[in-house]
Design a protein around this motif. Structure first.
Motif, PDB file in Angstrom:
ATOM      1  N   GLU A 143       6.770  16.686  -0.865  1.00  0.00           N
ATOM      2  CA  GLU A 143       6.255  15.228  -0.612  1.00  0.00           C
ATOM      3  C   GLU A 143       6.551  14.226  -1.207  1.00  0.00           C
ATOM      4  O   GLU A 143       7.602  14.627  -2.224  1.00  0.00           O
ATOM      5  N   ASN A 178       6.582   9.717  -2.478  1.00  0.00           N
ATOM      6  CA  ASN A 178       5.574   8.408  -2.262  1.00  0.00           C
ATOM      7  C   ASN A 178       6.618   6.882  -1.778  1.00  0.00           C
ATOM      8  O   ASN A 178       7.488   7.329  -2.297  1.00  0.00           O
ATOM      9  N   MET A 223       0.596  -0.891  -0.270  1.00  0.00           N
ATOM     10  CA  MET A 223      -0.389  -0.350   0.223  1.00  0.00           C
ATOM     11  C   MET A 223       0.736   1.579   0.136  1.00  0.00           C
ATOM     12  O   MET A 223       1.656   1.188   0.702  1.00  0.00           O
ATOM     13  N   LYS A 224       0.811   1.971  -1.310  1.00  0.00           N
ATOM     14  CA  LYS A 224       1.941   3.437  -1.245  1.00  0.00           C
ATOM     15  C   LYS A 224       1.234   4.110   0.184  1.00  0.00           C
ATOM     16  O   LYS A 224       0.029   4.212   0.238  1.00  0.00           O
ATOM     17  N   LYS A 225       1.927   4.947   0.172  1.00  0.00           N
ATOM     18  CA  LYS A 225       1.634   5.837   1.331  1.00  0.00           C
ATOM     19  C   LYS A 225       1.988   7.885   0.906  1.00  0.00           C
ATOM     20  O   LYS A 225       3.287   6.856   0.167  1.00  0.00           O
ATOM     21  N   ALA A 245       3.805  10.989   1.657  1.00  0.00           N
ATOM     22  CA  ALA A 245       4.528  11.344   2.925  1.00  0.00           C
ATOM     23  C   ALA A 245       4.669  12.765   2.710  1.00  0.00           C
ATOM     24  O   ALA A 245       5.221  12.968   1.346  1.00  0.00           O
ATOM     25  N   SER A 302       3.981  16.025   8.911  1.00  0.00           N
ATOM     26  CA  SER A 302       2.869  15.375   8.722  1.00  0.00           C
ATOM     27  C   SER A 302       2.118  17.913   8.554  1.00  0.00           C
ATOM     28  O   SER A 302       0.851  17.031   9.650  1.00  0.00           O
ATOM     29  N   THR A 304       6.754   3.333  -0.568  1.00  0.00           N
ATOM     30  CA  THR A 304       6.217   1.832  -1.277  1.00  0.00           C
ATOM     31  C   THR A 304       6.601   0.884  -0.398  1.00  0.00           C
ATOM     32  O   THR A 304       7.773   0.262  -0.638  1.00  0.00           O
TER      33      THR A 304
END
Length: 75
Positions: free
Chosen positions: A66, A68, A1-3, A5, A26, A70
């Protein structure tokens, strides 16, 4: 599942003329640049942070990074 950050980077000019960065994970979006500027001015005025490049003397910029992520399970 990709997140996804995200990191808020506060960039400061130091007494040696170099750039020093404080990173916060965040961040609340959208970024309120006026509030961030006030906070950065307070950080400089308080002398609460010291970097290897010298004392922070003025705000330089702010940006959101940003990336990604994985994760993979090892078999």
């Amino acid at each position: 599942m990709k997140k996804l950050a995200k990191t808020l980077e506060l960039q400061f000019i130091t007494e040696t003329g170099e750039t020093s960065t404080i990173s916060l994970e965040s961040p609340k979006e959208p970024v309120d640049t006026a509030a961030v500027k006030v906070a950065m001015d307070q950080i400089v005025a308080s002398n609460a942070f010291y970097s290897a490049k010298g004392q922070l003397v003025s705000p330089k910029g702010v940006r959101v990074i940003e990336r990604n992520v994985t994760p993979y399970e090892l078999a």
